[in-house]
Design a protein around this motif. Structure first.
Motif, PDB file in Angstrom:
ATOM      1  N   MET A 136       1.972   2.146  -3.544  1.00  0.00           N
ATOM      2  CA  MET A 136       0.899   2.763  -4.336  1.00  0.00           C
ATOM      3  C   MET A 136       0.712   4.230  -3.961  1.00  0.00           C
ATOM      4  N   ASP A 137       0.767   4.508  -2.660  1.00  0.00           N
ATOM      5  CA  ASP A 137       0.608   5.895  -2.207  1.00  0.00           C
ATOM      6  C   ASP A 137       1.713   6.789  -2.766  1.00  0.00           C
TER       7      ASP A 137
ATOM      8  N   TYR B 277       3.604   6.178  -5.446  1.00  0.00           N
ATOM      9  CA  TYR B 277       3.463   6.263  -6.905  1.00  0.00           C
ATOM     10  C   TYR B 277       2.391   7.278  -7.299  1.00  0.00           C
ATOM     11  N   LEU B 278       1.243   7.210  -6.655  1.00  0.00           N
ATOM     12  CA  LEU B 278       0.151   8.129  -6.981  1.00  0.00           C
ATOM     13  C   LEU B 278       0.509   9.565  -6.628  1.00  0.00           C
ATOM     14  N   ASP B 279       1.182   9.752  -5.490  1.00  0.00           N
ATOM     15  CA  ASP B 279       1.590  11.094  -5.082  1.00  0.00           C
ATOM     16  C   ASP B 279       2.617  11.670  -6.056  1.00  0.00           C
TER      17      ASP B 279
ATOM     18  N   SER C 103       3.090  10.807  -9.169  1.00  0.00           N
ATOM     19  CA  SER C 103       2.505  11.015 -10.502  1.00  0.00           C
ATOM     20  C   SER C 103       1.759  12.348 -10.563  1.00  0.00           C
ATOM     21  N   VAL C 104       1.079  12.717  -9.495  1.00  0.00           N
ATOM     22  CA  VAL C 104       0.393  14.019  -9.454  1.00  0.00           C
ATOM     23  C   VAL C 104       1.419  15.152  -9.563  1.00  0.00           C
TER      24      VAL C 104
ATOM     25  N   LEU D 211      -3.319   2.196 -12.821  1.00  0.00           N
ATOM     26  CA  LEU D 211      -3.207   1.742 -11.429  1.00  0.00           C
ATOM     27  C   LEU D 211      -4.526   1.925 -10.694  1.00  0.00           C
ATOM     28  N   LEU D 212      -5.159   3.097 -10.844  1.00  0.00           N
ATOM     29  CA  LEU D 212      -6.432   3.353 -10.171  1.00  0.00           C
ATOM     30  C   LEU D 212      -7.517   2.401 -10.670  1.00  0.00           C
TER      31      LEU D 212
ATOM     32  N   GLU E 287       0.825  -1.215   0.000  1.00  0.00           N
ATOM     33  CA  GLU E 287       0.000   0.000   0.000  1.00  0.00           C
ATOM     34  C   GLU E 287       0.858   1.263   0.000  1.00  0.00           C
TER      35      GLU E 287
ATOM     36  N   ARG F  92      -1.013   6.272 -14.268  1.00  0.00           N
ATOM     37  CA  ARG F  92      -1.777   6.550 -13.039  1.00  0.00           C
ATOM     38  C   ARG F  92      -3.205   6.003 -13.159  1.00  0.00           C
ATOM     39  N   ASP F  93      -3.842   6.246 -14.307  1.00  0.00           N
ATOM     40  CA  ASP F  93      -5.210   5.759 -14.509  1.00  0.00           C
ATOM     41  C   ASP F  93      -5.275   4.235 -14.489  1.00  0.00           C
TER      42      ASP F  93
END
Length: 357
Positions: free
Chosen positions: A97-98, A100-102, A104-105, A332-333, A94, A329-330
């Motif tokens: 993922m956090d 990676y998403l952070d 990517s933004v 992964l989501l 987890e 990013r999309d």
């Protein structure tokens, strides 16, 4: 006296090469090591391509376009690596993922800032096009009114181009934040996870390096530049350190001498504009030699065309990188939503079975 063996030569007569790649206590299959080596060797080759043939190239649009193109290729390689690893998102920690998403933004924000600055340069380009049109509208020498209008437009261009884009200021904060969080994530009990985290570390180093230079060139400030220090255990370390030494001298030396960084093509256009501005005079009533005027106008046109073409090509690369980050990013989501839906189905099925019983 040689040690007895079962008739087969030792697999690694000069020691186990895997141990040179991973720390003691780690073990990876030959397939995983092969995938990682292929990724890191490709990264090393891309870094070598960025070494400067000419010391002025690092702040040029052509070098920046190449840097973004190679960065996009590395991000695409990670996507392929995840597929080859057969490492589904369900197996991601987890925390990964956090992060990676952070990240990517933040990368999307950087892309938007770069696109905003390139758009601003193109808008300023229109003012100079107006100048060229005014001065070219008459086959004879320009009138006093035409010279006055051209002089005014040149002045407006110099004022607008000197303004700083506030979106670029945020890039410096983002890049330093990415640098502060730059570390090789420790992974327990997952060989594939070790490979993935090591690859993502390499991607992050290349991303910070490239984006910090572009941000410095666009902003004319050294503040986005960060000091990157990489362990010698990666297959791309030597190529990266060579590149760093090659590029840092070009960028940091002018800064240490009190000169700001500046986009090469924009700098030569600015010099041409200043010469033409001084030649015309404040009221358009100065004595302007016709041949000198046309030579100056021709020089500005050529330099402006090079700036326009270069900024258009770089804009396409920035947009391409934006799309790669956004798609990743999309994806992964989307996978996370699928996993959640599968979990809900399993729960509903268990509840239904209990009711039937």
């Amino acid at each position: 006296m040689s040690r007895p063996h079962d008739g087969h030569p030792p697999a690694f007569p000069f020691g186990n090469p895997f141990r040179m790649i991973f720390p003691r206590g780690s073990w990876l299959s030959s397939k995983l090591v092969g995938l990682l080596n292929s990724f890191e060797e490709s990264l090393a080759e891309r870094l070598k391509k960025l070494k400067l043939k000419d010391q002025g190239d690092v702040l040029s649009l052509s070098w920046m376009r190449l840097a973004m193109e190679l960065l996009s290729e590395t991000h695409a390689d990670v996507k392929d690596l995840i597929t080859d690893l057969q490492f589904p998102v369900a197996d991601w920690d987890e925390k990964w993922m956090d992060v990676y998403l952070d990240n990517s933004v933040k990368l999307l924000d950087i892309c938007l800032a770069f696109s905003s600055e390139l758009s601003r340069i193109n808008q300023c380009h229109l003012l100079l096009q107006c100048v060229l049109h005014v001065l070219d509208s008459s086959k004879a020498s320009p009138s006093r009114e035409q010279l006055s209008r051209a002089h005014s437009s040149l002045g407006d261009w110099m004022k607008q181009i000197s303004l700083r884009n506030p979106k670029l200021e945020n890039c410096s904060t983002i890049l330093h934040g990415l640098h502060d969080s730059l570390h090789l994530t420790k992974v327990k009990n997952s060989a594939k996870g070790k490979v993935l985290m090591r690859a993502l570390y390499g991607v992050k180093v290349q991303t910070i390096f490239v984006c910090s230079i572009l941000a410095a060139a666009f902003s004319g400030s050294p503040s986005p530049l960060v000091d990157l220090h990489v362990s010698d255990k990666f297959l791309w370390t030597e190529a990266f350190n060579d590149l760093l030494a090659n590029v840092n001298g070009v960028i940091r030396n002018p800064i240490s001498n009190g000169n700001p960084t500046q986009l090469k093509e924009l700098e030569v256009v600015e010099s041409s504009v200043e010469r033409l501005y001084a030649m015309i005079g404040s009221d358009g009533n100065g004595l302007v030699e016709e041949e000198a005027l046309w030579n100056s106008v021709s020089d500005l046109r050529k330099k402006l065309e090079k700036l326009s073409q270069g900024s258009d090509l770089l804009s396409k690369e920035v947009e391409g990188f934006f799309q790669i980050v956004l798609i990743g990013r999309d994806a992964l989501l989307c996978n996370l939503r699928v996993d959640d839906s599968d979990s809900d189905i399993i729960i509903d099925s268990n509840v239904e079975q209990q009711v039937v019983r």
